[in-house]
Every structure is written in C-alpha cells, then in structure tokens.
Design an enzyme around this catalytic site. Structure first.
Site, PDB file in Angstrom:
ATOM      1  CD  GLU A 235       3.931 -11.433 -21.945  1.00 38.71           C
ATOM      2  OE1 GLU A 235       3.023 -10.645 -21.654  1.00 38.71           O
ATOM      3  OE2 GLU A 235       4.567 -12.067 -21.107  1.00 38.71           O
TER       4      GLU A 235
ATOM      5  NE  ARG B  20       4.280   1.514  -1.453  1.00 37.75           N
ATOM      6  CZ  ARG B  20       5.312   0.681  -1.232  1.00 37.75           C
ATOM      7  NH1 ARG B  20       6.338   0.714  -2.063  1.00 37.75           N
ATOM      8  NH2 ARG B  20       5.309  -0.164  -0.226  1.00 37.75           N
TER       9      ARG B  20
ATOM     10  CG  HIS C 208       8.421 -37.453 -30.449  1.00 38.46           C
ATOM     11  ND1 HIS C 208       8.239 -38.746 -30.886  1.00 38.46           N
ATOM     12  CD2 HIS C 208       8.878 -37.540 -29.186  1.00 38.46           C
ATOM     13  CE1 HIS C 208       8.539 -39.590 -29.898  1.00 38.46           C
ATOM     14  NE2 HIS C 208       8.931 -38.879 -28.853  1.00 38.46           N
TER      15      HIS C 208
ATOM     16  CB  CYS D 279      -0.859   0.009   1.262  1.00 39.10           C
ATOM     17  SG  CYS D 279      -1.853  -1.454   1.459  1.00 39.10           S
TER      18      CYS D 279
ATOM     19  CG  ASN E 171       2.580  -1.545   3.028  1.00 34.34           C
ATOM     20  OD1 ASN E 171       1.862  -2.426   2.551  1.00 34.34           O
ATOM     21  ND2 ASN E 171       3.784  -1.275   2.574  1.00 34.34           N
ATOM     22  N   GLY E 172       1.009  -3.901   5.109  1.00 31.19           N
ATOM     23  CA  GLY E 172       1.552  -5.188   5.551  1.00 31.19           C
ATOM     24  C   GLY E 172       0.451  -6.117   6.003  1.00 31.19           C
TER      25      GLY E 172
ATOM     26  CD1 TRP F 101      -2.390  -5.587  -3.419  1.00 32.60           C
ATOM     27  CD2 TRP F 101      -3.107  -4.211  -5.007  1.00 32.60           C
ATOM     28  NE1 TRP F 101      -2.588  -6.327  -4.550  1.00 32.60           N
ATOM     29  CE2 TRP F 101      -3.048  -5.532  -5.546  1.00 32.60           C
ATOM     30  CE3 TRP F 101      -3.546  -3.194  -5.846  1.00 32.60           C
ATOM     31  CZ2 TRP F 101      -3.379  -5.829  -6.861  1.00 32.60           C
ATOM     32  CZ3 TRP F 101      -3.880  -3.501  -7.154  1.00 32.60           C
ATOM     33  CH2 TRP F 101      -3.795  -4.790  -7.653  1.00 32.60           C
TER      34      TRP F 101
ATOM     35  CE  LYS G  40       6.589 -12.822 -17.976  1.00 36.75           C
ATOM     36  NZ  LYS G  40       5.408 -13.466 -18.449  1.00 36.75           N
TER      37      LYS G  40
ATOM     38  CD  GLU H 125       5.753 -17.079 -17.696  1.00 37.75           C
ATOM     39  OE1 GLU H 125       4.749 -17.536 -18.292  1.00 37.75           O
ATOM     40  OE2 GLU H 125       5.886 -15.875 -17.401  1.00 37.75           O
TER      41      GLU H 125
ATOM     42  CE  LYS I 233      -0.144  -6.988 -14.869  1.00 40.78           C
ATOM     43  NZ  LYS I 233       0.954  -7.943 -15.030  1.00 40.78           N
TER      44      LYS I 233
HETATM   45  C1  AGP Z   1       1.716 -12.556 -18.870  1.00 41.69           C
HETATM   46  O1  AGP Z   1       3.025 -11.985 -18.945  1.00 41.69           O
HETATM   47  C2  AGP Z   1       0.751 -11.874 -19.823  1.00 41.69           C
HETATM   48  N1  AGP Z   1       0.655 -10.500 -19.512  1.00 41.69           N
HETATM   49  C3  AGP Z   1      -0.575 -12.597 -19.934  1.00 41.69           C
HETATM   50  O2  AGP Z   1      -0.289 -13.867 -20.480  1.00 41.69           O
HETATM   51  C4  AGP Z   1      -1.362 -12.816 -18.643  1.00 41.69           C
HETATM   52  O3  AGP Z   1      -0.703 -13.766 -17.829  1.00 41.69           O
HETATM   53  C5  AGP Z   1      -2.752 -13.378 -19.017  1.00 41.69           C
HETATM   54  O4  AGP Z   1      -3.414 -12.399 -19.786  1.00 41.69           O
HETATM   55  C6  AGP Z   1      -3.606 -13.726 -17.788  1.00 41.69           C
HETATM   56  O5  AGP Z   1      -3.830 -12.573 -17.051  1.00 41.69           O
HETATM   57  P1  AGP Z   1      -4.523 -12.737 -15.599  1.00 41.69           P
HETATM   58  O6  AGP Z   1      -3.548 -13.506 -14.746  1.00 41.69           O
HETATM   59  O7  AGP Z   1      -4.747 -11.335 -15.114  1.00 41.69           O
HETATM   60  O8  AGP Z   1      -5.793 -13.498 -15.781  1.00 41.69           O
END
Ligand code: AGP
Length: 614
Positions: A491, A27, A507, A2, A101-102, A75, A488, A484, A609
């Site tokens: 993205e 925050r 395969h 927070c 905060n915490g 938060w 990354k 993953e 996001k």
């Molecule tokens: C992850 O780096 C991406 N921004 C994206 O794959 C994200 O994980 C996905 O859209 C799911 O988002 P959420 O966890 O908010 O549901």
C-alpha cells in the site's frame, strides 16, 4: 475521540468556537454542536453530520451575541450519531451545558440513579448523565467549579468534560482523567481544547493539564485545582507547530500519529467492557444468550487489513469456544454459495462500516438467516446498522488510508467476542476470563514499549529504500501478521511484498530466496515449544540461502540470535496476543519506506479510505 473547544474572552464566542471545531474535525465528525452563554439563558445548536450541517443550521437562525461558549465534534461511542445524541448536553433545567471526550464507565448506574430520582434524560449518551449531575450540584448551592469537582469524583473511566452555565456568564470549567485537555492562555481571553490546533491562531501560550485536574477559565484568569479542590498547576508550554502540524499533533503524517495512538486506542476499546469479577458485558451485542449458545459455526467476512484481523479471530474463537470458525474474503464469500443457516454467526469486520464488498456479503448472509455481528470503528455506519449486533472499536477516527490503530483494536474486539462467547456458553469460568482480561489490559503498555524501540526499524527502512521485494514469514498467529506486514508495504511503498506461512517455504516460496532478499520473520514466543523451534529452523534455511533475516522475537530469545541479521525484540506476551506487539514494527517500517520513496503516506496512490464500490 472527539474535538472539544471552550472560550471566554472579548471576541464573538461562536466564531472562535466554530473555527476551533474546524481545526479539530479530524478528531470526530459524525455530529457537532455549540452552546453560548447569552444573558440568563444558554443557547445551544447541534446537528448530526459534519460541521457544515451545524454551520447551516446556525446560519438559518440568529444565534445570540456571546463571549463565552463551548463546542464539540463527535466520534460516537455511546449512542448513534444523531441530533439527539450530539453534544452539548444540558442538565435537567437547561442551565448547564456539557461537552465530553471519553467514556464514563459507570454511566449506566448513574443514569439509573437520576432516573429513579425522576429525572428524564433525552439522549443515549454517557455525557448527558454528567450534565444532569453537575446541574444537580449547582441546584444544591455549588458553583460550577465545585460542582464539576464533586461530579468528577463520582465518575469512572476516561473523560475530558467541559461545562458552562448561564448562572455565571463569564466562565468555562473543564476537567480531565485519561483524556487530553489543554488550556490556551491569551490576552483578555482563554481557551480549553482537546488539542492546541483549536486555538493556536489566537495564542501559542498553552498549558497542559495533568490527571484529575480541574481548570476554571475566565477572560482574565486560569485557576487549576485537583479533584479535591487543592490548588494545583498545569504544565506551561509554547506551541511552535503550524496549523497543519497541530492537526497531526506534531507528527509528519496522520499515519504516524495513529500508530502512536494505538496504546490509547486499545485501552479505550477495553474500557468498561468487563467487570472486576471477569464478567464481560458487551452491551452492543443484541443477541440473546440462547441465540449465542445455539451457534454452531462462525464465518468471519472482511477485506484487506480487516480480513487479517479476521484470520486472527479464528485462532482465538476456536481456542476459547471450540466453535468452528471460517474466515472469508467478503468479495469471495457471497459468490461461492456458502453454507449458511440460522445457527451460523457471521462476523463482519469493517473499520469504516461502509465497505461495499463486506456489506453485500453481510446482506447475503442475512438472506440465509445467519445472525450477523459487526465489528466497526464507525458508530452508526451502514454495516453495524444492518447487523443484528455490533461491537464498536474505539480507535477514534482513522484518517490515514493505511489502517493501523483500527487493525489492533479489531484484534482486541475479536478477543472480547471470543471470551464473551466462551462465557455465555459456559466454557470459561469468571476467574479464567479475568486472567485473560488482565493480560489484555497489559497490552497498551506493551505496545507503548515497542513504540519506544522502533528507531532501528526506521533506519533499516532507509537502508533498504531501493529493494525490489520484501518477504514476510510467520507461523500460527504470526502468519496473519506476515500478511498484514506485506499489505502495508504494498500500500505504502508500492513494491512487491508477500507474506507466507513459514511451513509453506519448502512448497515453493523458498525459490524466491536469493542473496540479500530482506525477509521479516515473526517468531512465536519461546514458550511455544515446537512452533518456536520450527521457526528457528526456517530462519536458518533462508539465511543459508542468502536472505537478509529481520527477526521479530520475544526479548531474550537467544535461539534466534545466530540467524538474525537484524533482531527486533518484542515484549513477552501470551502467544495469542503477540500480533498486537509484532505488527507495530511492520507498520513503522512500511511508513518509513513510503517516506524514503517520497510517497504520500496518508493518501497512497489508487487507494481510498473506504472502498464503497464493489
Ligand atoms: C488497510 O490498510 C487498507 N486501507 C484496506 O485494506 C482496508 O483494510 C480495507 O479496505 C477494509 O476497510 P474497512 O475495514 O473499512 O472495511
């Protein structure tokens, strides 16, 4: 996480505090509030929603003139983000205001003590307990500083508390344990805050408080003691960041800041969720033990990075509970007419709690009478609200689009849920769970250790800046890590990257290997016997075909050395926990690749996001 601000000086406290909160809104932004010392009374205003909602409420009223005040952007961890749970919180008599905060681990016991003494608490928060306790000490004759010290000695967990009282017009008192607190040292004015961004427009002279310290600020004085009352000192420093850098705590990007926050995020997600004798109590799971014992299938639904956390959940859930666990892309789940009934538990993983694909899949599961458990980082968001139960990760706001700390805390949450199910279903004794929890408790320091060794990874990214493709290989829990790592890179570097199960190489994917193709390989711990040895063979196969092998392996794993062009050593952790350390170098690599390529690290092209459309 927070945002907290406290001010004592000659300027209008409301303006100073609100501006400070604006600088700290990253925050936390699900609710906000202020308290001003106005004559013999405290003026407080607080609202759910972003700071603009609070601004509007203040503008509609007539806040009193004041030169002492505190403020908070929240938060949420305990209690939904609504007006009632917003900070500041007041003592029983309304003479002490506190922001926090915490996480106060033992707040339930303290709340019960207050309620049995006839005190009525208005919110669901742990913070209000502290406010009541501090005011109760003042009622016994203590001054605010003494009261703060006495209460802090009773609290367990992680907390930064900031308090003021109308019983003494010109002071703010703050205390910290395992949670940040800095003091701004001005001319005729002083500040306390979660970080320097809140006050560097007024002063760049600051003081960092150490563990278990209490600071009392007035316009002219800053006095520091420890929790026992012994005089102490904070650590003075000069702030040379600009505002933008300060909001990122000096990092160039929020993503780098959030990668660095991962040890604390994991520690916070674990905090207060199990007792010393190994009993887990995930108080947000509103499903009875009987319902949990009746589950005969688990389906994890999620998207993107959260889906990779779901893939990892499968290993721990099946290993510890022997409940069959499927993992589905949320966008696929609802259209394949899945087999779901009242004995199915659907686990919906979503950092934002607003991803439409996951929400629609969750609704479909509920129509089939499944029990839904959400894992989310956003208290009060739609997916947790529409679930039967929720386990919140406590990573704090994740600003960068590329998910990092949320991912690691999702993995930790999945471990906690798997352990909880094993406990409820009588498949694990308390001492077995305790042993596993002790391993989890060591992960924050293991992640911190990895963070201290990533400079060679950054250097490698600068060297590979122009490559066209990068491959990632893993086995067992290393396979979702490979996926993953590839996501990354897609993205952030806008390049072709692909993760494979190493056993699949022959395969098809091995045809992709040619001279110089960089391949990250996540090697299982040495203790994994055949799994480890097969991975070493895979590295030899691709190396023989010209791949540039970047090997992530446990420290001291000599078997991989002959085949590694680059070797990234990982701390020794149990197999199921290795994703928590192996992911970090891949996050750093992709972030650096984005930088090398001149991309917007925090806001990559075409991405949002939270994907709130299907
Ligand atoms: C992850 O780096 C991406 N921004 C994206 O794959 C994200 O994980 C996905 O859209 C799911 O988002 P959420 O966890 O908010 O549901």
């Amino acid at each position: 996480m927070c945002g907290i601000v406290g001010y004592v000086g000659a300027k209008p406290a409301l303006e100073v505090v609100l501006e400070g909160l604006r600088r700290l809104e990253y925050r936390g932004y699900d609710s906000a509030g202020v308290a001003l010392v106005a004559g013999d009374a405290l003026f407080t205003e607080k609202r759910a929603g972003k700071l603009a909602k609070l601004d509007k409420a203040l503008s509609a009223g007539t806040p009193p003139a004041a030169t002492t005040g505190i403020g908070h952007t929240r938060w949420a961890t305990h209690g939904a983000p609504n007006d009632r749970n917003a900070h500041p919180h007041l003592g029983a008599g309304g003479r002490v205001a506190v922001v926090h905060n915490g996480i106060i681990e033992n707040f339930s016991a303290l709340r019960a003590e207050l309620e049995s003494a006839g005190q009525e608490l208005r919110s669901e928060t742990d913070t209000e307990v502290a406010a009541h306790l501090i005011e109760a000490e003042i009622d016994k004759g203590a001054d605010l500083t003494t009261a703060m010290r006495q209460v802090c000695r009773r609290l367990d967990g992680a907390f930064t508390l900031v308090a003021t009282t109308c019983d003494d017009h010109d002071q703010v008192v703050a205390a910290r344990r395992n949670s940040p607190l800095v003091v701004g040292l001005g001319e005729g004015e002083n500040f306390v805050a979660s970080d320097v961004a809140a006050f560097i427009e007024h002063t760049r002279e600051a003081m960092e408080l150490a563990q278990d310290q209490v600071v009392t600020i007035t316009g002219e004085q800053v006095l520091v003691t420890d929790f026992a009352g012994n005089p102490s000192e904070g650590k003075r420093f000069h702030v040379d960041w600009d505002i933008a850098a300060a909001e990122k705590s000096g990092y160039d990007y929020f993503m780098l800041k959030e990668i660095a926050e991962q040890p604390q995020a994991i520690a916070d997600t674990l905090l207060g969720r199990f007792t010393d004798d190994g009993r887990l109590h995930l108080d947000e799971i509103r499903l009875s033990d009987e319902e949990l014992r009746g589950i005969d299938k688990i389906i994890v639904i999620a998207c993107g990075t959260a889906f990779h956390a779901g893939l990892l959940a499968k290993y721990v859930i099946e290993h510890w509970t022997r409940i069959p666990c499927e993992v589905e892309l949320a966008s696929e789940f609802r259209y394949r007419d899945p087999i779901v009934d009242r004995d199915t538990m659907v686990i919906a993983i979503s950092q934002s709690g607003e991803t439409m694909d996951t929400l629609m899949a969750l609704r479909h599961a509920r129509e089939q009478r499944a029990k839904v458990l959400a894992i989310s980082n956003t208290n009060g968001s739609t997916i947790p609200r529409e679930s039967d139960a929720v386990l919140y990760t406590r990573a704090g706001p994740e600003i960068a689009v590329a998910s990092t700390k949320a991912f690691l805390t999702q993995i930790v949450a999945c471990h906690l849920i798997a352990l909880y199910l094993a406990q409820v279903r009588g498949l694990k004794y308390g001492d077995e769970i305790t042993a596993i929890l002790r391993q989890l408790e060591r992960i924050p320091s293991a992640v911190a250790e990895v963070l201290g060794t990533v400079e060679p990874v950054r250097q490698l990214a600068r060297e590979l800046g122009d490559v066209e493709t990068v491959l990632f290989l893993g086995r067992h829990v290393g396979y979702p890590v490979a996926l993953e790592g590839a996501l990354k890179l897609k993205e952030l570097a806008y390049m072709h990257a692909e993760g494979f199960a190493a056993g699949e190489l022959k395969h098809g994917p091995i045809a992709l290997i040619e001279e110089g193709v960089p391949v990250f390989v996540i090697v299982p711990p040495k203790g994994r016997g055949v799994l480890h040895d097969k991975m070493v063979s895979n590295i030899a196969e691709i190396r023989a075909r010209g791949a540039r092998t970047i090997v992530l392996a446990e420290q001291g794993d000599e078997a991989v050395a002959p085949y590694a062009d680059e070797l990234i050593a990982l701390p020794a952790v149990p197999t199921l926990l290795q994703p928590l350390v192996a992911t970090v170098p891949l996050q750093v690599f992709s972030c650096e690749m984005a930088t090398v390529r001149g991309h917007d690290v925090d806001q990559p092209r075409n991405l949002a996001k939270s994907v709130t459309v299907e």
